[in-house]
Enzyme design. Sequence first.
Site, PDB file in Angstrom:
ATOM      1  N   THR A 183       4.745   2.782  -7.402  1.00  0.00           N
ATOM      2  CA  THR A 183       4.771   1.330  -7.439  1.00  0.00           C
ATOM      3  C   THR A 183       3.345   0.785  -7.408  1.00  0.00           C
ATOM      4  O   THR A 183       2.476   1.345  -6.755  1.00  0.00           O
ATOM      5  CB  THR A 183       5.548   0.809  -6.214  1.00  0.00           C
ATOM      6  OG1 THR A 183       6.885   1.295  -6.277  1.00  0.00           O
ATOM      7  CG2 THR A 183       5.552  -0.706  -6.168  1.00  0.00           C
ATOM      8  N   ARG A 211      20.461   0.919  -9.756  1.00  0.00           N
ATOM      9  CA  ARG A 211      19.851   0.989  -8.411  1.00  0.00           C
ATOM     10  C   ARG A 211      18.750  -0.058  -8.268  1.00  0.00           C
ATOM     11  O   ARG A 211      17.948  -0.279  -9.164  1.00  0.00           O
ATOM     12  CB  ARG A 211      19.274   2.383  -8.184  1.00  0.00           C
ATOM     13  CG  ARG A 211      18.549   2.565  -6.842  1.00  0.00           C
ATOM     14  CD  ARG A 211      17.053   2.434  -7.000  1.00  0.00           C
ATOM     15  NE  ARG A 211      16.318   2.796  -5.778  1.00  0.00           N
ATOM     16  CZ  ARG A 211      15.018   2.646  -5.609  1.00  0.00           C
ATOM     17  NH1 ARG A 211      14.282   2.145  -6.581  1.00  0.00           N
ATOM     18  NH2 ARG A 211      14.432   3.005  -4.482  1.00  0.00           N
ATOM     19  N   ILE A 212      18.703  -0.712  -7.112  1.00  0.00           N
ATOM     20  CA  ILE A 212      17.677  -1.708  -6.796  1.00  0.00           C
ATOM     21  C   ILE A 212      16.900  -1.212  -5.586  1.00  0.00           C
ATOM     22  O   ILE A 212      17.496  -0.775  -4.600  1.00  0.00           O
ATOM     23  CB  ILE A 212      18.296  -3.084  -6.515  1.00  0.00           C
ATOM     24  CG1 ILE A 212      19.020  -3.601  -7.768  1.00  0.00           C
ATOM     25  CG2 ILE A 212      17.222  -4.088  -6.066  1.00  0.00           C
ATOM     26  CD1 ILE A 212      19.862  -4.835  -7.523  1.00  0.00           C
ATOM     27  N   GLY A 213      15.580  -1.281  -5.655  1.00  0.00           N
ATOM     28  CA  GLY A 213      14.746  -0.783  -4.571  1.00  0.00           C
ATOM     29  C   GLY A 213      14.147  -1.884  -3.728  1.00  0.00           C
ATOM     30  O   GLY A 213      14.605  -3.032  -3.721  1.00  0.00           O
ATOM     31  N   GLY A 235       6.266   3.420  -1.859  1.00  0.00           N
ATOM     32  CA  GLY A 235       6.788   4.649  -1.274  1.00  0.00           C
ATOM     33  C   GLY A 235       8.267   4.807  -1.534  1.00  0.00           C
ATOM     34  O   GLY A 235       8.786   4.361  -2.554  1.00  0.00           O
ATOM     35  N   HIS A 236       8.968   5.433  -0.603  1.00  0.00           N
ATOM     36  CA  HIS A 236      10.400   5.677  -0.750  1.00  0.00           C
ATOM     37  C   HIS A 236      11.159   4.380  -0.472  1.00  0.00           C
ATOM     38  O   HIS A 236      11.249   3.919   0.663  1.00  0.00           O
ATOM     39  CB  HIS A 236      10.850   6.777   0.214  1.00  0.00           C
ATOM     40  CG  HIS A 236      12.274   7.168   0.030  1.00  0.00           C
ATOM     41  ND1 HIS A 236      13.245   6.887   0.959  1.00  0.00           N
ATOM     42  CD2 HIS A 236      12.901   7.801  -1.001  1.00  0.00           C
ATOM     43  CE1 HIS A 236      14.409   7.353   0.523  1.00  0.00           C
ATOM     44  NE2 HIS A 236      14.224   7.905  -0.654  1.00  0.00           N
ATOM     45  N   GLY A 237      11.713   3.788  -1.526  1.00  0.00           N
ATOM     46  CA  GLY A 237      12.294   2.466  -1.437  1.00  0.00           C
ATOM     47  C   GLY A 237      13.425   2.334  -0.438  1.00  0.00           C
ATOM     48  O   GLY A 237      13.506   1.346   0.305  1.00  0.00           O
TER      49      GLY A 237
END
Length: 328
Positions: A183, A211-213, A235-237
Amino acid sequence: MPHPVILIHGGAGDITDSRVAGKFKGIKDALRAAWKHFEPTTEASGSALDAVETAVRSMELDESFNAGYGSCLNTAGGVEMEASFMEGRDLRAGCVTLLCDVMHPITVARRLMERRRHVFLGGQAALDLALSSGIEKLPAGSLVTESAQQALREFKEQEAQGLDTTFARTELDKARTDPNGDTVGAVAMDTSGLIVVGTSTGGITGKWPGRIGDTPLLGCGTYAENTIGGISTTGHGETIMRYNLAQRILGAIQHQGLSAQAAAKQECQKMTDRIGGTGGAIVIDHKGEVGISWTSRRMAWGYVRDGIIHYGINHNEVFQEPLVSTQE
C-alpha cells in the site's frame, strides 16, 4: 507559521532485496514531485491537498508499488483497487473501493471528497464517479503486471501445499512479492497548518473478489485531524481493521501525550502482539513532527525536511540526499 512537511510510505511487508532499489527511486521521485507544491514559485503553492495527491499518483504509476499500475491480483486474476483521501480542518473525506480499470484511485477519492455529498462509494458507483470527473477508463487488464501474476501463482502454490497464508509472515517470507502488498500513502502539513492524508492500494495477493481492506476505512488506513495529526497505515489489512490502527495512534497522541514517533511505535507493536499480523504507519502530528514505525520486516518511507530527503526501508537505517538532485 508551520513549516511544510510531507511524509510518504511505499508499503510494509517482506520486501525482498531485489525490490529495494525500485522502492527507493519511487519514494524519492514521489517526494520531489510533491514538494513542488510547496515551492513559492508554484501557482497556488502551499497546498497539502495537491502535495498528497501528487505523491500518491506518482507511486500509483510505478510498478514497484502495489497501487494503480502494479496492483495485487485477486483469486480470479483481476485488479480491484481502493483509496481514501482526508483533510483535517473540516474532516472532509472521500473513500472508494472495488475500483477497476482506472489508473489513479487517489484522484477518484479526492473528487468524491470535493463533491461534499457522500464519503464512501464502491464498485460501479466509484467507476461512474471517476468517468463523470473526466478520468479515463483503461482497457480491461491494463493494470495487470507480470510481477503481480507471478505473485498470485506463488500464493496459489503455497495454498496448495497447505501452508498458512493468513499473515504471509512465515512460510511466505521467501516469496518474491509479499502477499500483504505494498500500500502507498502520504501525509502532509502545509503552512496554514492543514493536515491531509491519502492512501491507495491494490489490496493483497490472493484476496477473494469483492474483498475490502483497511485502506478506504477512516480510522484504520487513513485519518486526519488538524488538532492531533494525520496517519496513513500499511500492512496486513485484516489486522489493521481489527485493531483500528490509525485511530489508536491518534488516541495515544491525544490522551497519553505521546510524540508521533512514540505513539506509532507503541500502537504498531501492540497491534502485532494482540492479533499477530504486521504493519506500519506514518504520522505527522499537529506540531509538524513525524513518526515512522512498522512491525513488518521492512517498510519503504521517506520525508522532506530542510531541503533534505530522509528515506529508508530497514529498521534502524536512514539515508539522506538533497531534495534538489545534483544531476538536474
